[in-house]
Design an enzyme around this catalytic site. Structure first.
Site, PDB file in Angstrom:
ATOM      1  N   THR A 117     -25.722 -22.431   8.787  1.00  0.00           N
ATOM      2  CA  THR A 117     -25.339 -21.067   9.549  1.00  0.00           C
ATOM      3  C   THR A 117     -26.605 -20.620  10.292  1.00  0.00           C
ATOM      4  O   THR A 117     -26.385 -20.851  11.169  1.00  0.00           O
ATOM      5  CB  THR A 117     -25.518 -20.011   7.761  1.00  0.00           C
ATOM      6  OG1 THR A 117     -26.710 -20.022   7.115  1.00  0.00           O
ATOM      7  CG2 THR A 117     -24.293 -20.258   7.040  1.00  0.00           C
TER       8      THR A 117
ATOM      9  N   THR B 273     -32.429 -19.153  -1.516  1.00  0.00           N
ATOM     10  CA  THR B 273     -30.907 -18.862  -1.166  1.00  0.00           C
ATOM     11  C   THR B 273     -30.686 -19.879  -0.288  1.00  0.00           C
ATOM     12  O   THR B 273     -30.954 -20.232   0.624  1.00  0.00           O
ATOM     13  CB  THR B 273     -31.086 -17.569  -0.367  1.00  0.00           C
ATOM     14  OG1 THR B 273     -29.666 -17.323  -0.059  1.00  0.00           O
ATOM     15  CG2 THR B 273     -31.725 -17.669   0.704  1.00  0.00           C
TER      16      THR B 273
ATOM     17  N   GLU C 187     -36.349 -19.397   8.960  1.00  0.00           N
ATOM     18  CA  GLU C 187     -36.130 -18.611  10.066  1.00  0.00           C
ATOM     19  C   GLU C 187     -37.444 -18.144  10.840  1.00  0.00           C
ATOM     20  O   GLU C 187     -38.090 -17.249  10.259  1.00  0.00           O
ATOM     21  CB  GLU C 187     -34.996 -17.328   9.802  1.00  0.00           C
ATOM     22  CG  GLU C 187     -33.668 -17.697   9.293  1.00  0.00           C
ATOM     23  CD  GLU C 187     -32.859 -16.750   8.705  1.00  0.00           C
ATOM     24  OE1 GLU C 187     -31.683 -16.861   8.525  1.00  0.00           O
ATOM     25  OE2 GLU C 187     -33.469 -15.704   8.399  1.00  0.00           O
TER      26      GLU C 187
END
EC number: 2.3.1.35
Length: 434
Positions: A176, A213, A300
């Site tokens: 993703t 996650t 990220e």
């Protein structure tokens, strides 16, 4: 279509400093075929569907998010694993781009519809209880486009393969916000039998135990007893995926699944199997740890990979709580990004972690990536004169270790992995849906 997909992969702009984490070859479990496809669920046309399949029946195990808003695939997988007692599976189907989370009864029906469709497409049969497990990742609160996914399944089953390129493409198909595909494989031989293990994982944001996650898969051709595989996975996750943090957020979809088809040959491995169990368990756990570390390295917006070592805690649980508190402190993480040796933030995070600590015997130091002399920040509760120039040199490294001694009676310890928090994290997550 497969060739078109490969052209897409070659166009992915992977940061130069991440290329070193992408394997150029591998050895993969016998009897498994994998693949991916662009079904159209993702708006940008990127691959969004992956499948792992074994013609031979597999034992399976799963560890799932503790978030109370569990996604539909999490609920469905847990139910099926319990009903089948972790036995008689043949595939895992994964979609990215839509999490199928907080989607009510309709989302549960969608997940079941997809796994039944995979069964039918692969074998020509439907089963009272599906032999397929499922995983989803992406935006929360949206229903799956089931028809697009079914059309993708029709195509992907004809594009499955067992070579390195197929495994790497499968890892790319579940990405993703990841900046690089995360794939690890290894083989070892014991008493003339060669066993192979492969691991794939996606995850870069919303990373916090328990669990972090992410979606992860550990696949092996070893003949692992179902009960043993389940125990091994849970213990490995506790030392790996439950010891990482990027941003302190926990997802609705976190899932780690394992499959074992026994195609390596050899005797069935149980906890009573002696040496082979110990060797295999070690290899399995190392795969899990390496995968977890790759997730942190792809945090990220992250610029640093930080290992936190806590020792002399009351027990391992308290050591883990202290490490977790440090790793999730936004102040610690931003200091690391700013290359600021503000060790007081580390002490604060320990102080509110609700663990036993002797403040007169606490030690904190930095250890640089080149293993040169550690920089002592706090010794037996006393602050040390900090050479700011030396501190800046250490914090220039991409990799950094923070050593913490809680100074209490006990042999509790924990190793935890986290990253810094940068401006880019806000940019990535500010427009995630758009």
């Amino acid at each position: 279509m497969f060739k078109a997909a490969k052209r897409f992969y070659s166009s992915i702009e992977i940061p130069k400093n991440k290329l070193k984490y992408i394997p150029t070859s591998g050895t993969y479990p016998k009897g498994f075929k994998v693949g991916c496809y662009a079904s159209g669920v993702k708006k940008n046309g990127a691959p969004d569907l992956a499948l792992i399949y074994s013609a031979e029946s597999c034992n399976a195990a799963g560890v799932f998010t503790t978030n109370k808003f569990k996604a539909a695939p999490v609920i469905v997988d847990k139910e099926i694993l319990e009903l089948k007692q972790n036995k008689d599976f043949h595939s895992i189907v994964i979609n990215s781009g839509c999490a199928n989370a907080v989607t009510g009864r309709g989302g549960l029906e969608d997940a079941k519809d997809i796994i039944n469709y995979v069964d039918k497409t692969l074998t020509g049969e439907t089963f009272p209880i599906s032999k397929t497990l499922t995983m989803s990742t992406g935006v929360i609160g949206q229903r799956l486009n089931v028809e697009k996914i079914k059309a993708g399944i029709d195509n992907i089953v004809h594009e499955l393969g067992s070579d390195h390129e197929h495994w790497l493409n499968c890892a790319k198909g579940i990405m993703t916000t990841d900046t690089f595909p995360k794939l690890i494989s290894r083989s070892f031989t014991h008493n003339g039998v060669t066993y192979s293990i492969s691991g794939l994982v996606k995850g870069a944001g919303m990373i916090c135990p328990n669990m972090a996650t992410l979606l992860g898969l550990i696949i092996t051709d070893a003949p692992i007893e179902a009960k043993t595989l389940n125990t091994m996975l849970k213990q490995s996750v506790d030392k790996s995926f439950n010891c990482i943090s990027v941003d302190g957020d926990m997802s609705t979809n976190d899932t780690i699944l394992a499959l074992s088809n026994g195609q390596s040959g050899g005797d069935v491995i149980t906890e009573q199997s002696g040496e082979i169990y110990e060797i295999f368990e070690k290899q399995f756990k190392e795969i899990a740890i390496q995968l977890a570390q790759l997730v942190v390295r792809d945090g990220e917006g992250a610029t640093k990979f930080i290992t936190i070592n806590v020792k002399n805690a009351k027990n391992d649980e308290e050591a883990k709580k202290a490490a977790n508190s440090i790793s999730n402190s936004a102040l610690v993480k931003t200091a690391m990004f700013g290359k600021d040796a503000n060790w007081g933030r580390i002490l604060c995070a320990i102080g509110y972690a609700n663990v036993d600590v002797d403040t007169t015997k606490t030690n904190v130091s930095f250890i640089p990536a080149d293993d040169s002399e550690e920089l002592k920040l706090l010794v037996n509760g006393e602050p040390q004169p900090v050479d700011e120039e030396r501190a800046s040199e250490i914090l220039e490294f991409e990799d950094l270790q923070i050593e913490v001694d809680l100074g209490v009676p006990g042999d509790g310890k924990c190793q935890f992995w986290t990253c810094d928090l940068s401006h880019d994290y806000v940019t990535i997550n500010g427009d995630y849906r758009s």
